[in-house]
Design an enzyme around this catalytic site. Structure first.
Site, mmCIF file in Angstrom:
data_model
loop_
_atom_site.group_PDB
_atom_site.id
_atom_site.type_symbol
_atom_site.label_atom_id
_atom_site.label_comp_id
_atom_site.label_asym_id
_atom_site.label_seq_id
_atom_site.Cartn_x
_atom_site.Cartn_y
_atom_site.Cartn_z
ATOM 1 N N LYS A 167 49.251 -40.959 -59.311
ATOM 2 C CA LYS A 167 47.881 -40.654 -58.874
ATOM 3 C C LYS A 167 47.629 -41.169 -57.463
ATOM 4 O O LYS A 167 46.473 -41.272 -57.037
ATOM 5 C CB LYS A 167 46.876 -41.298 -59.840
ATOM 6 C CG LYS A 167 47.056 -40.907 -61.286
ATOM 7 C CD LYS A 167 46.076 -41.701 -62.159
ATOM 8 C CE LYS A 167 46.602 -41.861 -63.575
ATOM 9 N NZ LYS A 167 45.905 -42.922 -64.300
ATOM 10 N N ARG B 29 72.614 -51.363 -63.855
ATOM 11 C CA ARG B 29 73.051 -52.759 -63.822
ATOM 12 C C ARG B 29 71.976 -53.721 -63.334
ATOM 13 O O ARG B 29 71.721 -54.749 -63.977
ATOM 14 C CB ARG B 29 74.292 -52.902 -62.911
ATOM 15 C CG ARG B 29 75.561 -52.413 -63.538
ATOM 16 C CD ARG B 29 76.466 -51.796 -62.494
ATOM 17 N NE ARG B 29 75.908 -50.511 -62.159
ATOM 18 C CZ ARG B 29 76.201 -49.390 -62.831
ATOM 19 N NH1 ARG B 29 77.074 -49.416 -63.799
ATOM 20 N NH2 ARG B 29 75.613 -48.247 -62.509
ATOM 21 N N THR B 30 71.374 -53.407 -62.191
ATOM 22 C CA THR B 30 70.466 -54.392 -61.577
ATOM 23 C C THR B 30 69.237 -54.596 -62.453
ATOM 24 O O THR B 30 68.846 -55.732 -62.733
ATOM 25 C CB THR B 30 70.070 -53.917 -60.163
ATOM 26 O OG1 THR B 30 71.251 -53.542 -59.464
ATOM 27 C CG2 THR B 30 69.342 -55.012 -59.405
ATOM 28 N N HIS C 153 71.223 -55.488 -50.391
ATOM 29 C CA HIS C 153 71.174 -55.632 -51.846
ATOM 30 C C HIS C 153 71.646 -57.070 -52.116
ATOM 31 O O HIS C 153 72.770 -57.301 -52.575
ATOM 32 C CB HIS C 153 72.114 -54.593 -52.464
ATOM 33 C CG HIS C 153 71.946 -54.380 -53.941
ATOM 34 N ND1 HIS C 153 71.158 -55.171 -54.745
ATOM 35 C CD2 HIS C 153 72.506 -53.441 -54.759
ATOM 36 C CE1 HIS C 153 71.231 -54.738 -55.994
ATOM 37 N NE2 HIS C 153 72.036 -53.689 -56.022
ATOM 38 N N ARG D 189 62.968 -52.522 -56.287
ATOM 39 C CA ARG D 189 63.957 -51.603 -55.692
ATOM 40 C C ARG D 189 63.211 -50.419 -55.106
ATOM 41 O O ARG D 189 62.334 -49.832 -55.757
ATOM 42 C CB ARG D 189 64.972 -51.129 -56.735
ATOM 43 C CG ARG D 189 65.860 -50.014 -56.196
ATOM 44 C CD ARG D 189 66.997 -49.674 -57.113
ATOM 45 N NE ARG D 189 68.007 -50.716 -57.110
ATOM 46 C CZ ARG D 189 69.229 -50.558 -57.617
ATOM 47 N NH1 ARG D 189 69.574 -49.413 -58.161
ATOM 48 N NH2 ARG D 189 70.100 -51.546 -57.586
HETATM 49 N N1 CP Z 1 75.271 -52.046 -58.414
HETATM 50 C C1 CP Z 1 74.041 -51.523 -58.663
HETATM 51 O O1 CP Z 1 73.067 -51.764 -57.922
HETATM 52 O O2 CP Z 1 73.983 -50.728 -59.767
HETATM 53 P P1 CP Z 1 72.651 -50.046 -60.313
HETATM 54 O O3 CP Z 1 72.220 -49.031 -59.269
HETATM 55 O O4 CP Z 1 72.990 -49.418 -61.619
HETATM 56 O O5 CP Z 1 71.604 -51.115 -60.426
#
Ligand code: CP
Length: 303
Positions: A83, A55-56, A133, A105
């Site tokens: 590397k 999603r993100t 998040h 992320r």
């Molecule tokens: N809600 C969320 O962060 O989903 P993903 O891990 O798929 O990005």
């Protein structure tokens, strides 16, 4: 001036409300793409994801493209990370190649601490360890606002692996700011302490359901546990949102889940697409919330 989007804690209520309003504008104009397609023209956004995402990552990409920007998806597994390249050197490299903003992320809760003072371009937290998040937090607030108009006084039950959930982390920051209550439920060892003065309470799951305006179900984050024996059937019986348990919900209550969900574990298959579920609307709101965040970041923190 470079503005990073790293934590909801660093924003005022009015800044967050402006981002929600802007996300709502993008939601309302989703069928008029020409109105917004110039906003990130000639800007390149790099998605740098050291942990998996559906999603993100996809919604940041779609958000950038809807605003007329271009996207580079950096995949650590196929890169010079293999590397020995560090996160900092990857970001500096993308910066020198002409990228204008980076969504990042990472499994490290504190990955941004050192990076934020060194980066010469906006960094956007796309999920840091079990800490925060914030773009998920914004889309959750957008979903609640669409449903209830006002966040103040709402009761949001959150059930699952709270201790390892960055989604819960960002929601709890918002609860303090906007004066809504978060009621935590789940296995005792996976909860964080209640904090009544900051609107964080504990209740047994079945009692929390009777009080909630919204129920946010969370999966068990097995990847963040060193040793947890999870019996999916037992967990479903004790803490799963089942069709039977829906009877306890208020008529106006909505069901949320940040995804990914494990059908038959924390949520029953039939509940995912139940009439009271807003899970896919919530997911779709990820695009509009992230459009607002990207625009904000590329405007140096101005709407
Ligand atoms: N809600 C969320 O962060 O989903 P993903 O891990 O798929 O990005």
């Amino acid at each position: 001036m470079i503005k990073h989007f790293l934590s909801l804690a660093s924003f005022s209520n009015s800044d967050i409300s402006s981002l929600i309003q802007r996300a709502q504008f993008f939601y309302e104009h989703k069928n008029q793409p020409d109105k917004v397609h110039h906003l990130l023209k000639h800007k390149i956004i790099a998605n740098v994801f050291y942990e998996p995402s559906t999603r993100t990552r996809c919604s940041f990409e779609i958000a950038a493209k809807r605003l007329g920007g271009e996207v580079v998806n950096f995949v650590p597994e196929n890169s010079s990370v293999k590397k020995g390249e560090t996160v900092y050197d990857t970001l500096k490299s993308l910066e020198s190649l002409g990228v204008n903003a980076i969504t990042l992320r990472h499994s490290d809760d504190y990955v941004f601490e050192e990076l934020q003072s060194k980066a010469q371009l906006p960094l956007i937290n796309a999920g840091a360890g079990k800490h925060e998040h914030p773009s998920q937090g914004l889309l959750d607030l957008l979903t609640l606002t669409q449903e209830f108009q006002n966040l103040e006084g709402l009761k949001v039950a959150v059930c699952g692996d709270i201790k390892h959930s960055r989604v819960a982390g960002s929601l709890m920051i918002a609860a303090k700011k906007f004066n809504f209550k978060v009621i935590l439920s789940g296995p005792t060892e996976l909860l964080v302490p209640a904090d009544e003065k900051n609107n964080i309470a504990h209740l047994p799951f079945d009692e929390a359901l009777t009080q909630a305006d919204a129920v946010m179900m969370l999966r068990i984050q097995l990847e963040r546990h060193e040793s947890l024996e999870l019996n999916p059937k037992t967990y479903h019986t004790q803490f799963g949102l089942t069709v039977e348990r829906l009877k306890a919900l208020k008529k106006h209550a909505i069901i949320m889940h940040p995804g990914p969900f494990n059908r038959g574990v924390e949520i029953a298959d039939e509940v995912v697409e139940h009439a009271q579920s807003r899970i896919f609307k919530q997911m779709g709101n990820g695009v509009y919330a992230r459009m607002a965040i990207l625009e904000w970041a590329m405007n140096g923190g101005k709407q």
